[in-house]
Design an enzyme around this catalytic site. Structure first.
Site, PDB file in Angstrom:
ATOM      1  CG  ASP A 185      -1.745   1.229   1.269  1.00 52.03           C
ATOM      2  OD1 ASP A 185      -3.135   0.967   0.708  1.00 52.03           O
ATOM      3  OD2 ASP A 185      -1.525   2.264   2.007  1.00 52.03           O
TER       4      ASP A 185
ATOM      5  CD  GLU B 256      -5.086   0.860  -3.670  1.00 52.79           C
ATOM      6  OE1 GLU B 256      -6.083   0.960  -3.170  1.00 52.79           O
ATOM      7  OE2 GLU B 256      -4.131   1.431  -3.192  1.00 52.79           O
TER       8      GLU B 256
ATOM      9  CG  ASP C  96      -2.262   3.484   5.347  1.00 53.66           C
ATOM     10  OD1 ASP C  96      -3.150   3.637   4.801  1.00 53.66           O
ATOM     11  OD2 ASP C  96      -1.268   4.279   5.802  1.00 53.66           O
TER      12      ASP C  96
END
Ligand code: ZN
Length: 294
Positions: free
Chosen positions: A70, A154, A236
Site C-alpha cells: 500500500d 494498487e 493501510d
C-alpha cells in the site's frame, strides 16, 4: 567559463557489477546525457547489458512469497507483512526548509536582488526534495523486486483519492506512477512478477479478515474496524493485506494449469491484471545497470 565544482557523486544502485562488466566487455556504454536542474549537475548513462536469466541464488535469496504494497504519502509504503517503510530520512527537513524559504520569498520586495536569491533557493530545495523522493522509491522497488516472488500494488488514482487530500494528491499519484514504472522493469530483471490490482478494487474499504465492505470510510479514519468479524487494523495495513489476498486467491487457482495470460477469477473477486512483460521468470531483459545478482 567557470566550470562547476564537482562535489558528491551519488548513484542509486551499487556500481561494482556494472563497472566490472564494462571493464571486461560484458557491457557496452552507448551514451551519456548531462543535465542541470536547480544548480546541480546530473549525468545519466545508457548501457547495454546482456541480462542473464535470474538464476538460482536470486531465487533462494527471495524469502518472501506474495506481498501486497500500500503506497502512501505519510509513509512511503506499508507491506502486507506489517512492515512500514518510512519516507527518506532527510525529506522532512527539506520540507521544513521549503516552508521557511517560501515565507522569506513572500516577504521580499518584488524585483529585488533578495527576491531572486530566495527564488533560486526555493528551486534548489524543490530539486532536492524530488531527488530524495526518487531515491526512496528506487530503494523500495529494488528491495521488493529482489525479495518477493509476486508484488501486488494498487492501480493509480484510487488510493490517492481516498487518502489524504490535503497533501497534494499529485504527489502521491506521480509517486505511484513512478513506483509502477520501476517495479515493471525491476521485476523483469529479477524474475519476480508484478501485479496491478484493478483500479476499482476497494482495498481500503474491504475487511481483510472476512471481506465485509465498509460503504463509507471517512478519510480521517486511520483504523479499519469491522463490525462483522471484529477485526481492528491499521487502515493501510488492511489495504495491503487485501492486495496480497486478491492475488493469493487468483494465483492459487491458476498455478497448476497456468497459461501465461490465463487468469481465473476467484468467485466474487475483482480481477488483478498482470503487467505486460513482467510475468515470467525466464524472460530475458535487455538492459540492466546491475545485471543479475548471481
Ligand atoms: Zn471483517
Amino acid at each position: 567559463m567557470k566550470l562547476p565544482r564537482i562535489g558528491r557523486v551519488k548513484v542509486h544502485d551499487p556500481m561494482d557489477t556494472l563497472t566490472d562488466r564494462l571493464a571486461d566487455g560484458r557491457a557496452r556504454l552507448l551514451g551519456a546525457t548531462v543535465s542541470r536542474t536547480a544548480c546541480r549537475w546530473f549525468v545519466s548513462f545508457t548501457v547495454e547489458v546482456e541480462l542473464a536469466v535470474p538464476a538460482g541464488p536470486t531465487r533462494r535469496q527471495r524469502t518472501g512469497g506474495t506481498v501486497g504494497v500500500d503506497l502512501g504519502v505519510k509513509h512511503l509504503a506499508v507491506f502486507s507483512t506489517g512492515e512500514t517503510v518510512e519516507n527518506p530520512k532527510h525529506l522532512a527537513g527539506s520540507l521544513r526548509r521549503l516552508r521557511t524559504a517560501s515565507r522569506a520569498y513572500a516577504r521580499s520586495k518584488p524585483g529585488s536582488a533578495g527576491r531572486r536569491k530566495h527564488a533560486a533557493r526555493i528551486a534548489r530545495i524543490h530539486g532536492r526534495i524530488a531527488h530524495q523522493r526518487r531515491d526512496g522509491l528506487h530503494k523500495l522497488t529494488t528491495r521488493l523486486a529482489q525479495s518477493h516472488e509476486v508484488v501486488v500494488v494498487e492501480d493509480l488514482h484510487v488510493a490517492g483519492m481516498v487518502r489524504n487530500r490535503r497533501l497534494a494528491r499529485a504527489v502521491s499519484d506521480t509517486g505511484m506512477a513512478e513506483v509502477r514504472r520501476q517495479l515493471a522493469y525491476k521485476t523483469a530483471w529479477y524474475g519476480s512478477t508484478l501485479i496491478i490490482a484493478d483500479r476499482w478494487y476497494p482495498s481500503s474499504k474491504t475487511c481483510s479478515g472476512c471481506g465485509w465492505r465498509n460503504p463509507s470510510l471517512p478519510l480521517s479514519d486511520r483504523m479499519f474496524t469491522c463490525p462483522s468479524c471484529g477485526l481492528v487494523a491499521d487502515r493501510d495495513l488492511n489495504a495491503a493485506v487485501n492486495l496480497r489476498n486478491l492475488v493469493a486467491a487468483s494465483t492459487s487457482e491458476t498455478r497448476n494449469a497456468r497459461g501465461a495470460d490465463r487468469k481465473t477469477r476467484a468467485s466474487g473477486q475483482v480481477a488483478a491484471k498482470r503487467e505486460p512483460g513482467t510475468a515470467t521468470a525466464d524472460q530475458t531483459g535487455s538492459a540492466s545497470p546491475q545485471g543479475e545478482a548471481a
